[in-house]
Design a protein around this motif. Structure first.
Motif, PDB file in Angstrom:
ATOM      1  N   LEU A 102      22.999 -48.616 -32.367  1.00  0.00           N
ATOM      2  CA  LEU A 102      21.625 -48.603 -32.876  1.00  0.00           C
ATOM      3  C   LEU A 102      20.662 -49.319 -31.936  1.00  0.00           C
ATOM      4  O   LEU A 102      21.049 -50.260 -31.239  1.00  0.00           O
ATOM      5  CB  LEU A 102      21.588 -49.286 -34.252  1.00  0.00           C
ATOM      6  N   CYS A 103      19.418 -48.855 -31.932  1.00  0.00           N
ATOM      7  CA  CYS A 103      18.385 -49.540 -31.157  1.00  0.00           C
ATOM      8  C   CYS A 103      17.129 -49.671 -32.014  1.00  0.00           C
ATOM      9  O   CYS A 103      16.892 -48.889 -32.938  1.00  0.00           O
ATOM     10  CB  CYS A 103      18.065 -48.794 -29.860  1.00  0.00           C
ATOM     11  N   ASP A 104      16.330 -50.705 -31.695  1.00  0.00           N
ATOM     12  CA  ASP A 104      15.045 -50.900 -32.361  1.00  0.00           C
ATOM     13  C   ASP A 104      14.029 -49.915 -31.790  1.00  0.00           C
ATOM     14  O   ASP A 104      14.219 -49.378 -30.695  1.00  0.00           O
ATOM     15  CB  ASP A 104      14.510 -52.313 -32.103  1.00  0.00           C
ATOM     16  N   THR A 105      12.937 -49.730 -32.508  1.00  0.00           N
ATOM     17  CA  THR A 105      11.788 -49.062 -31.903  1.00  0.00           C
ATOM     18  C   THR A 105      10.573 -49.968 -32.056  1.00  0.00           C
ATOM     19  O   THR A 105      10.476 -50.746 -33.015  1.00  0.00           O
ATOM     20  CB  THR A 105      11.526 -47.668 -32.515  1.00  0.00           C
ATOM     21  N   ILE A 106       9.679 -49.906 -31.095  1.00  0.00           N
ATOM     22  CA  ILE A 106       8.443 -50.701 -31.126  1.00  0.00           C
ATOM     23  C   ILE A 106       7.271 -49.739 -31.315  1.00  0.00           C
ATOM     24  O   ILE A 106       7.171 -48.728 -30.603  1.00  0.00           O
ATOM     25  CB  ILE A 106       8.248 -51.499 -29.826  1.00  0.00           C
ATOM     26  N   VAL A 107       6.422 -50.051 -32.299  1.00  0.00           N
ATOM     27  CA  VAL A 107       5.270 -49.197 -32.614  1.00  0.00           C
ATOM     28  C   VAL A 107       4.036 -49.730 -31.885  1.00  0.00           C
ATOM     29  O   VAL A 107       3.791 -50.947 -31.875  1.00  0.00           O
ATOM     30  CB  VAL A 107       5.026 -49.166 -34.136  1.00  0.00           C
ATOM     31  N   TYR A 108       3.275 -48.817 -31.279  1.00  0.00           N
ATOM     32  CA  TYR A 108       2.042 -49.144 -30.562  1.00  0.00           C
ATOM     33  C   TYR A 108       0.904 -48.260 -31.036  1.00  0.00           C
ATOM     34  O   TYR A 108       1.140 -47.123 -31.469  1.00  0.00           O
ATOM     35  CB  TYR A 108       2.196 -48.893 -29.052  1.00  0.00           C
ATOM     36  N   ALA A 119       9.162 -48.402 -20.836  1.00  0.00           N
ATOM     37  CA  ALA A 119       8.009 -47.701 -21.403  1.00  0.00           C
ATOM     38  C   ALA A 119       7.101 -48.698 -22.129  1.00  0.00           C
ATOM     39  O   ALA A 119       5.873 -48.626 -22.019  1.00  0.00           O
ATOM     40  CB  ALA A 119       8.481 -46.600 -22.353  1.00  0.00           C
ATOM     41  N   ALA A 120       7.687 -49.639 -22.852  1.00  0.00           N
ATOM     42  CA  ALA A 120       6.884 -50.629 -23.577  1.00  0.00           C
ATOM     43  C   ALA A 120       6.014 -51.427 -22.602  1.00  0.00           C
ATOM     44  O   ALA A 120       4.826 -51.655 -22.858  1.00  0.00           O
ATOM     45  CB  ALA A 120       7.804 -51.562 -24.372  1.00  0.00           C
ATOM     46  N   ARG A 121       6.586 -51.828 -21.457  1.00  0.00           N
ATOM     47  CA  ARG A 121       5.784 -52.554 -20.453  1.00  0.00           C
ATOM     48  C   ARG A 121       4.626 -51.691 -19.959  1.00  0.00           C
ATOM     49  O   ARG A 121       3.501 -52.154 -19.793  1.00  0.00           O
ATOM     50  CB  ARG A 121       6.666 -52.954 -19.258  1.00  0.00           C
ATOM     51  N   LEU A 122       4.938 -50.415 -19.742  1.00  0.00           N
ATOM     52  CA  LEU A 122       3.913 -49.479 -19.264  1.00  0.00           C
ATOM     53  C   LEU A 122       2.770 -49.378 -20.272  1.00  0.00           C
ATOM     54  O   LEU A 122       1.590 -49.464 -19.918  1.00  0.00           O
ATOM     55  CB  LEU A 122       4.574 -48.113 -19.035  1.00  0.00           C
ATOM     56  N   TYR A 123       3.094 -49.207 -21.552  1.00  0.00           N
ATOM     57  CA  TYR A 123       2.054 -49.052 -22.570  1.00  0.00           C
ATOM     58  C   TYR A 123       1.200 -50.323 -22.658  1.00  0.00           C
ATOM     59  O   TYR A 123      -0.014 -50.248 -22.789  1.00  0.00           O
ATOM     60  CB  TYR A 123       2.681 -48.717 -23.931  1.00  0.00           C
ATOM     61  N   GLU A 124       1.848 -51.469 -22.588  1.00  0.00           N
ATOM     62  CA  GLU A 124       1.086 -52.719 -22.700  1.00  0.00           C
ATOM     63  C   GLU A 124       0.178 -52.901 -21.479  1.00  0.00           C
ATOM     64  O   GLU A 124      -0.959 -53.350 -21.597  1.00  0.00           O
ATOM     65  CB  GLU A 124       2.042 -53.902 -22.898  1.00  0.00           C
ATOM     66  N   ARG A 125       0.688 -52.494 -20.308  1.00  0.00           N
ATOM     67  CA  ARG A 125      -0.134 -52.580 -19.092  1.00  0.00           C
ATOM     68  C   ARG A 125      -1.385 -51.710 -19.213  1.00  0.00           C
ATOM     69  O   ARG A 125      -2.442 -52.029 -18.686  1.00  0.00           O
ATOM     70  CB  ARG A 125       0.717 -52.123 -17.903  1.00  0.00           C
ATOM     71  N   LEU A 126      -1.240 -50.590 -19.925  1.00  0.00           N
ATOM     72  CA  LEU A 126      -2.356 -49.645 -20.042  1.00  0.00           C
ATOM     73  C   LEU A 126      -3.254 -49.952 -21.238  1.00  0.00           C
ATOM     74  O   LEU A 126      -4.145 -49.162 -21.552  1.00  0.00           O
ATOM     75  CB  LEU A 126      -1.804 -48.208 -20.141  1.00  0.00           C
ATOM     76  N   GLY A 127      -3.013 -51.068 -21.916  1.00  0.00           N
ATOM     77  CA  GLY A 127      -3.936 -51.494 -22.963  1.00  0.00           C
ATOM     78  C   GLY A 127      -3.550 -51.119 -24.378  1.00  0.00           C
ATOM     79  O   GLY A 127      -4.357 -51.271 -25.298  1.00  0.00           O
ATOM     80  N   TRP A 128      -2.334 -50.619 -24.567  1.00  0.00           N
ATOM     81  CA  TRP A 128      -1.887 -50.305 -25.920  1.00  0.00           C
ATOM     82  C   TRP A 128      -1.562 -51.603 -26.670  1.00  0.00           C
ATOM     83  O   TRP A 128      -1.124 -52.585 -26.062  1.00  0.00           O
ATOM     84  CB  TRP A 128      -0.650 -49.403 -25.886  1.00  0.00           C
ATOM     85  N   THR A 129      -1.773 -51.592 -27.994  1.00  0.00           N
ATOM     86  CA  THR A 129      -1.526 -52.762 -28.825  1.00  0.00           C
ATOM     87  C   THR A 129      -0.186 -52.617 -29.539  1.00  0.00           C
ATOM     88  O   THR A 129       0.074 -51.585 -30.186  1.00  0.00           O
ATOM     89  CB  THR A 129      -2.648 -52.922 -29.879  1.00  0.00           C
ATOM     90  N   ARG A 130       0.633 -53.658 -29.405  1.00  0.00           N
ATOM     91  CA  ARG A 130       1.948 -53.660 -30.045  1.00  0.00           C
ATOM     92  C   ARG A 130       1.798 -54.043 -31.519  1.00  0.00           C
ATOM     93  O   ARG A 130       1.210 -55.069 -31.838  1.00  0.00           O
ATOM     94  CB  ARG A 130       2.837 -54.674 -29.319  1.00  0.00           C
ATOM     95  N   VAL A 131       2.310 -53.194 -32.409  1.00  0.00           N
ATOM     96  CA  VAL A 131       2.237 -53.465 -33.843  1.00  0.00           C
ATOM     97  C   VAL A 131       3.440 -54.295 -34.266  1.00  0.00           C
ATOM     98  O   VAL A 131       3.317 -55.277 -34.994  1.00  0.00           O
ATOM     99  CB  VAL A 131       2.196 -52.142 -34.648  1.00  0.00           C
ATOM    100  N   VAL A 159      -1.110 -43.162 -31.614  1.00  0.00           N
ATOM    101  CA  VAL A 159       0.026 -43.953 -32.104  1.00  0.00           C
ATOM    102  C   VAL A 159       1.283 -43.452 -31.398  1.00  0.00           C
ATOM    103  O   VAL A 159       1.423 -42.252 -31.131  1.00  0.00           O
ATOM    104  CB  VAL A 159       0.178 -43.797 -33.636  1.00  0.00           C
ATOM    105  N   LEU A 160       2.181 -44.373 -31.080  1.00  0.00           N
ATOM    106  CA  LEU A 160       3.480 -43.980 -30.521  1.00  0.00           C
ATOM    107  C   LEU A 160       4.507 -45.031 -30.897  1.00  0.00           C
ATOM    108  O   LEU A 160       4.167 -46.137 -31.339  1.00  0.00           O
ATOM    109  CB  LEU A 160       3.419 -43.819 -28.998  1.00  0.00           C
ATOM    110  N   ASP A 161       5.764 -44.683 -30.703  1.00  0.00           N
ATOM    111  CA  ASP A 161       6.806 -45.708 -30.784  1.00  0.00           C
ATOM    112  C   ASP A 161       7.801 -45.471 -29.670  1.00  0.00           C
ATOM    113  O   ASP A 161       7.957 -44.349 -29.185  1.00  0.00           O
ATOM    114  CB  ASP A 161       7.487 -45.722 -32.161  1.00  0.00           C
ATOM    115  N   THR A 162       8.419 -46.551 -29.239  1.00  0.00           N
ATOM    116  CA  THR A 162       9.374 -46.438 -28.137  1.00  0.00           C
ATOM    117  C   THR A 162      10.529 -47.407 -28.295  1.00  0.00           C
ATOM    118  O   THR A 162      10.348 -48.521 -28.796  1.00  0.00           O
ATOM    119  CB  THR A 162       8.691 -46.677 -26.770  1.00  0.00           C
ATOM    120  N   ALA A 163      11.702 -46.970 -27.843  1.00  0.00           N
ATOM    121  CA  ALA A 163      12.879 -47.831 -27.807  1.00  0.00           C
ATOM    122  C   ALA A 163      13.154 -48.294 -26.385  1.00  0.00           C
ATOM    123  O   ALA A 163      14.148 -48.978 -26.133  1.00  0.00           O
ATOM    124  CB  ALA A 163      14.091 -47.067 -28.345  1.00  0.00           C
TER     125      ALA A 163
END
Ligand SMILES: CC(C)(COP(=O)(O)OP(=O)(O)OC[C@H]1O[C@@H](n2cnc3c(N)ncnc32)[C@H](O)[C@@H]1OP(=O)(O)O)[C@@H](O)C(=O)NCCC(=O)NCCS
Length: 175
Positions: free
Chosen positions: A163-169, A137-149, A129-133
């Motif tokens: 403030l910034c959002d974070t995306i959980v994978y 990095a989000a593009r990288l994780y999705e390219r490597l097969g991580w699922t966006r929650v 599990v990870l999260d990123t703002a």
């Protein structure tokens, strides 16, 4: 045969020179605007204190710490938080994926992620599990097969404020 200008390895103990170099990478990322727990300006003292706590976790077996090195020295890092609640022994959190600005956009982030996943498997983990703002990095994780929650709005402050959002994978590590 690899032609990569870097090598990636796991550290089981962290020495003073490595603390110093890791602090430099963290400071560079914060200066570059990355939302990685710290506000700008990040002093060397605070950065080194962070890595000394990480080093304690590494020594205790609670964290796996990977570093990348090239001809100029330490050029990237990522961690797995292995120590989890007793009902989640199969899970690890992926944390502090950092590549300094000088070494970006050459595939090093992808190499660190693949190495972290291999290390997680070696440690018997089947769920990460990870999260990123960070959009890159989000593009990288999705390219490597991580699922966006999903995204959590207004999760943290950017280093310079705002403030910034974070995306959980998550990523399930098969067989
Ligand atoms: C996110 C981060 C780790 C990515 O590291 P990186 O080493 O640049 O990652 P990669 O090189 O694998 O991929 C980045 C981009 O370079 C591209 N790339 C990879 N190899 C390349 C090459 N040889 N030539 C040109 N481009 C290349 C990738 O396709 C990717 O492109 P995209 O952004 O358009 O999708 C880095 O930007 C960073 O440390 N940022 C600050 C800290 C941070 O936010 N970390 C994430 C915390 S969750």
């Amino acid at each position: 045969m690899t032609t990569d200008p870097w090598s990636v390895r796991r550290l089981h103990a962290v020495n003073d020179a490595q603390i110093d170099a890791l602090a430099g990478v963290l400071i560079d990322c914060v200066e570059g605007g990355a939302s990685v727990s710290f506000m700008h300006p990040l002093t060397r003292e605070r950065a080194e204190a962070f890595w000394r706590r990480v080093a304690q976790g590494v020594a205790a077996g609670e964290r796996a710490l990977l570093i990348a090195e090239d001809a100029q020295g330490l050029c990237g890092t990522v961690q797995l938080v292995l120590d989890q609640p007793e009902n989640q022994p199969h899970r690890a959190d992926l944390s502090k994926m950092l590549v300094p600005r000088r070494a970006r956009r050459q595939g090093l982030g992808a190499a660190l992620m693949r190495a972290a996943e291999a290390t997680a498997r070696e440690c018997g983990k089947t769920l990460l599990v990870l999260d990123t703002a960070n959009d890159e990095a989000a593009r990288l994780y999705e390219r490597l097969g991580w699922t966006r929650v999903g995204a959590i709005p207004d999760y943290a402050l950017l280093p310079q404020g705002g403030l910034c959002d974070t995306i959980v994978y998550y990523r399930k590590l098969g067989g």
